[in-house]
Design a protein around this motif. Structure first.
Motif, PDB file in Angstrom:
ATOM      1  N   CYS A   1      -5.621   7.351   1.049  1.00 31.84           N
ATOM      2  CA  CYS A   1      -5.920   8.784   1.171  1.00 31.84           C
ATOM      3  C   CYS A   1      -5.427   9.338   2.504  1.00 31.84           C
ATOM      4  CB  CYS A   1      -7.421   9.041   1.019  1.00 31.84           C
ATOM      5  SG  CYS A   1      -8.012   8.858  -0.669  1.00 31.84           S
ATOM      6  N   GLU A   2      -5.612   8.578   3.569  1.00 32.24           N
ATOM      7  CA  GLU A   2      -5.128   9.016   4.885  1.00 32.24           C
ATOM      8  C   GLU A   2      -3.608   9.165   4.878  1.00 32.24           C
ATOM      9  OE1 GLU A   2      -6.466   6.465   8.039  1.00 32.24           O
ATOM     10  OE2 GLU A   2      -8.568   6.687   7.447  1.00 32.24           O
ATOM     11  N   GLU A   3      -2.918   8.205   4.245  1.00 34.36           N
ATOM     12  CA  GLU A   3      -1.455   8.259   4.199  1.00 34.36           C
ATOM     13  C   GLU A   3      -0.954   9.424   3.338  1.00 34.36           C
ATOM     14  OE1 GLU A   3       0.106   4.466   2.977  1.00 34.36           O
ATOM     15  OE2 GLU A   3      -1.029   3.395   4.512  1.00 34.36           O
ATOM     16  N   LEU A   4      -1.687   9.743   2.282  1.00 31.04           N
ATOM     17  CA  LEU A   4      -1.260  10.797   1.362  1.00 31.04           C
ATOM     18  C   LEU A   4      -1.703  12.194   1.780  1.00 31.04           C
ATOM     19  CD1 LEU A   4      -1.972   9.058  -2.069  1.00 31.04           C
ATOM     20  CD2 LEU A   4       0.233   9.296  -0.902  1.00 31.04           C
TER      21      LEU A   4
ATOM     22  N   ALA B   1      -6.120  11.455  -5.077  1.00 29.95           N
ATOM     23  CA  ALA B   1      -5.729  10.046  -5.019  1.00 29.95           C
ATOM     24  C   ALA B   1      -6.498   9.227  -6.046  1.00 29.95           C
ATOM     25  CB  ALA B   1      -5.949   9.491  -3.612  1.00 29.95           C
ATOM     26  N   LEU B   2      -7.795   9.471  -6.165  1.00 30.90           N
ATOM     27  CA  LEU B   2      -8.607   8.719  -7.118  1.00 30.90           C
ATOM     28  C   LEU B   2      -8.221   9.019  -8.562  1.00 30.90           C
ATOM     29  CD1 LEU B   2     -12.080   8.935  -5.351  1.00 30.90           C
ATOM     30  CD2 LEU B   2     -10.667   6.885  -5.668  1.00 30.90           C
ATOM     31  N   VAL B   3      -7.923  10.273  -8.863  1.00 24.71           N
ATOM     32  CA  VAL B   3      -7.489  10.631 -10.219  1.00 24.71           C
ATOM     33  C   VAL B   3      -6.184   9.903 -10.551  1.00 24.71           C
ATOM     34  CG1 VAL B   3      -6.524  12.535 -11.599  1.00 24.71           C
ATOM     35  CG2 VAL B   3      -8.702  12.831 -10.409  1.00 24.71           C
ATOM     36  N   ALA B   4      -5.233   9.915  -9.629  1.00 23.53           N
ATOM     37  CA  ALA B   4      -3.952   9.247  -9.874  1.00 23.53           C
ATOM     38  C   ALA B   4      -4.145   7.739 -10.014  1.00 23.53           C
ATOM     39  CB  ALA B   4      -2.965   9.565  -8.754  1.00 23.53           C
ATOM     40  N   LEU B   5      -4.941   7.139  -9.127  1.00 21.90           N
ATOM     41  CA  LEU B   5      -5.184   5.700  -9.222  1.00 21.90           C
ATOM     42  C   LEU B   5      -5.863   5.341 -10.545  1.00 21.90           C
ATOM     43  CD1 LEU B   5      -6.319   4.803  -5.591  1.00 21.90           C
ATOM     44  CD2 LEU B   5      -4.152   4.208  -6.707  1.00 21.90           C
TER      45      LEU B   5
ATOM     46  N   ARG C   1     -11.567  26.491  -3.505  1.00 18.38           N
ATOM     47  CA  ARG C   1     -11.820  25.366  -4.395  1.00 18.38           C
ATOM     48  C   ARG C   1     -10.609  24.449  -4.537  1.00 18.38           C
ATOM     49  NH1 ARG C   1     -15.997  26.694  -8.866  1.00 18.38           N
ATOM     50  NH2 ARG C   1     -16.369  24.547  -8.325  1.00 18.38           N
ATOM     51  N   ALA C   2      -9.890  24.195  -3.480  1.00 20.68           N
ATOM     52  CA  ALA C   2      -8.756  23.275  -3.532  1.00 20.68           C
ATOM     53  C   ALA C   2      -9.274  21.871  -3.816  1.00 20.68           C
ATOM     54  CB  ALA C   2      -8.006  23.289  -2.210  1.00 20.68           C
ATOM     55  N   VAL C   3      -8.520  21.109  -4.587  1.00 20.57           N
ATOM     56  CA  VAL C   3      -8.912  19.737  -4.920  1.00 20.57           C
ATOM     57  C   VAL C   3      -8.654  18.864  -3.695  1.00 20.57           C
ATOM     58  CG1 VAL C   3      -8.528  17.789  -6.464  1.00 20.57           C
ATOM     59  CG2 VAL C   3      -8.328  20.131  -7.348  1.00 20.57           C
ATOM     60  N   PRO C   4      -9.685  18.200  -3.178  1.00 16.56           N
ATOM     61  CA  PRO C   4      -9.507  17.376  -1.973  1.00 16.56           C
ATOM     62  C   PRO C   4      -8.544  16.212  -2.205  1.00 16.56           C
ATOM     63  CG  PRO C   4     -11.836  17.622  -2.542  1.00 16.56           C
ATOM     64  CD  PRO C   4     -11.046  18.206  -3.659  1.00 16.56           C
ATOM     65  N   THR C   5      -7.926  15.758  -1.136  1.00 16.73           N
ATOM     66  CA  THR C   5      -6.973  14.655  -1.206  1.00 16.73           C
ATOM     67  C   THR C   5      -7.588  13.434  -1.855  1.00 16.73           C
ATOM     68  OG1 THR C   5      -5.751  15.429   0.721  1.00 16.73           O
ATOM     69  CG2 THR C   5      -5.537  13.102   0.177  1.00 16.73           C
ATOM     70  N   HIS C   6      -8.819  13.079  -1.467  1.00 21.86           N
ATOM     71  CA  HIS C   6      -9.414  11.854  -2.018  1.00 21.86           C
ATOM     72  C   HIS C   6      -9.610  11.968  -3.527  1.00 21.86           C
ATOM     73  CE1 HIS C   6     -13.103  14.204  -1.309  1.00 21.86           C
ATOM     74  NE2 HIS C   6     -13.623  13.488  -2.287  1.00 21.86           N
TER      75      HIS C   6
ATOM     76  N   ARG D   1     -12.532  -0.121  -1.582  1.00 17.83           N
ATOM     77  CA  ARG D   1     -12.806   1.178  -0.950  1.00 17.83           C
ATOM     78  C   ARG D   1     -11.972   1.408   0.315  1.00 17.83           C
ATOM     79  NH1 ARG D   1     -17.493   3.694   2.311  1.00 17.83           N
ATOM     80  NH2 ARG D   1     -17.333   5.821   1.582  1.00 17.83           N
ATOM     81  N   ARG D   2     -11.883   0.401   1.167  1.00 17.95           N
ATOM     82  CA  ARG D   2     -11.150   0.577   2.429  1.00 17.95           C
ATOM     83  C   ARG D   2      -9.673   0.863   2.177  1.00 17.95           C
ATOM     84  NH1 ARG D   2     -11.659  -4.808   1.720  1.00 17.95           N
ATOM     85  NH2 ARG D   2      -9.771  -6.042   1.957  1.00 17.95           N
TER      86      ARG D   2
END
Length: 192
Positions: A10-13, A33-37, A25-30, A3-4
């Motif tokens: 997420c902070e970097e991206l 990132a989770l979808v890509a990971l 309704r923009a898709v949040p960064t987190h 998680r960390r």
């Protein structure tokens, strides 16, 4: 990723992925990132990924494309890959073996080069186990394969630097890496 490390990524991206839109309704960064990971880790179809997080296949495709591009761009700055095999021409940034070594120094160089190539091939096995999107599954890639590989290498380097353990299916009971690139004949899996 623990998680960390996901939060750090997420902070970097965030500066690259944050959607500047007038829509609410923009898709949040987190989520991006989770979808890509998840894609990198599983190689799952886009519609399956979208169903798990409530996004359309088109949105998932765009997210994976965008995150891959960002990671690929960063990797080109952070990663240097100087070693290759004899199928590539010698370049100032690429070391290849001598075709017909004629001196003891050239023979030693080729021997050293071969040892390095073994490590590179083992790393490919680790990458394919950690990032299933790189593993052949009978599907053709939906994205630029070079960018997916480069993004995966960058993420792998993050894992190594931050001591993220290898996936469980890669480590046997003795703690040794069960690397398909090395132990194919021993494993008898038919992958040879």
């Amino acid at each position: 990723f623990p998680r960390r490390e996901i939060l750090r990524l997420c902070e970097e991206l965030d500066q690259f992925l944050r959607q500047r839109t007038t829509r609410s309704r923009a898709v949040p960064t987190h989520t991006q990132a989770l979808v890509a990971l998840r894609f990198y880790a599983s190689g799952t179809f886009q519609n399956v990924l979208g169903d798990t997080v409530g996004l359309t296949q088109v949105s998932v495709s765009r997210i994976i494309r965008d995150v891959t591009q960002i990671l690929s761009d960063r990797a080109r700055i952070e990663i240097k890959m100087p070693t290759s095999d004899s199928g590539y021409p010698l370049e100032p940034f690429l070391m290849t073996p001598f075709g017909n070594p004629s001196t003891p120094a050239e023979v030693r160089y080729n021997r050293s080069h071969t040892k390095i190539r073994v490590v590179v091939e083992q790393t490919f096995g680790i990458l394919k186990s950690r990032f299933r999107c790189l593993h052949r599954s009978g599907r053709s890639p939906q994205y630029d394969p070079a960018k997916i590989v480069i993004a995966s290498i960058l993420l792998h380097n993050y894992c190594v630097m931050r001591r993220v353990p290898l996936p469980h299916d890669m480590v046997d009971n003795d703690g040794e890496i069960d690397n398909p690139a090395v132990g194919v004949a021993k494993a008898g899996t038919g992958q040879a």
